[in-house]
Write an enzyme that holds these catalytic residues in place. Structure first.
Site, PDB file in Angstrom:
ATOM      1  N   ARG A 102      31.476  -1.035  18.269  1.00 45.05           N
ATOM      2  CA  ARG A 102      32.169  -2.103  17.538  1.00 45.05           C
ATOM      3  C   ARG A 102      31.266  -3.304  17.275  1.00 45.05           C
ATOM      4  O   ARG A 102      31.647  -4.212  16.549  1.00 45.05           O
ATOM      5  CB  ARG A 102      33.404  -2.542  18.328  1.00 45.05           C
ATOM      6  N   CYS A 103      30.077  -3.317  17.851  1.00 51.74           N
ATOM      7  CA  CYS A 103      29.139  -4.435  17.722  1.00 51.74           C
ATOM      8  C   CYS A 103      28.129  -4.140  16.614  1.00 51.74           C
ATOM      9  O   CYS A 103      27.441  -3.119  16.650  1.00 51.74           O
ATOM     10  CB  CYS A 103      28.415  -4.646  19.049  1.00 51.74           C
ATOM     11  N   SER A 104      28.027  -5.039  15.647  1.00 52.01           N
ATOM     12  CA  SER A 104      27.115  -4.807  14.518  1.00 52.01           C
ATOM     13  C   SER A 104      25.659  -4.737  14.977  1.00 52.01           C
ATOM     14  O   SER A 104      24.886  -3.907  14.476  1.00 52.01           O
ATOM     15  CB  SER A 104      27.282  -5.886  13.449  1.00 52.01           C
TER      16      SER A 104
END
Length: 121
Positions: A11-13
């Site tokens: 979920r972390c870019s």
């Protein structure tokens, strides 16, 4: 080529970008989704050592609610920080990429180039 491991949060870019950089370099890392499979205290101590950090606190996300919940402060001792990260994996700064006895924090994602370059150099 040495085995790579990434402690990854999809979920972390920045984590996704770091994984993409590894894959673009032809590296298929072992992916550990650390929120699903949290590292234990010994693994966290090892990560701090491999990252060359002077304090475990340097690997903590201070803005997470769990930081306050765990009673952490900037001057908390390493063991308290390690135990908090083991209990609340969301506190782990991400992503961490490990190769052998070295590791880098993928913030910015280009930091992994140093590890990749060792295989090419």
């Amino acid at each position: 080529m040495a085995q790579y491991t990434i402690y990854h949060n999809p979920r972390c870019s920045k984590s996704r970008q770091t994984l993409a950089l590894l894959e673009e370099a032809g590296i298929e890392p072992r992916v550990i989704k650390y929120l699903d499979t949290p590292p234990d205290a010994d693994t966290l101590r090892d990560l701090v050592r491999k990252l060359g950090l002077s304090s475990a606190h340097q690997l903590v996300r201070e803005k997470e609610a769990e930081y306050r919940e765990a009673g952490l402060t900037p001057d908390a001792d390493d063991e308290k920080v390690i135990q908090a990260m083991a209990r609340y994996p969301k506190l782990l700064e991400r992503p961490v990429v490990v190769k052998g006895n070295r590791a880098v924090l993928g913030r910015p994602p280009e930091n992994v180039q140093a590890l990749i370059g060792e295989d090419r150099g």
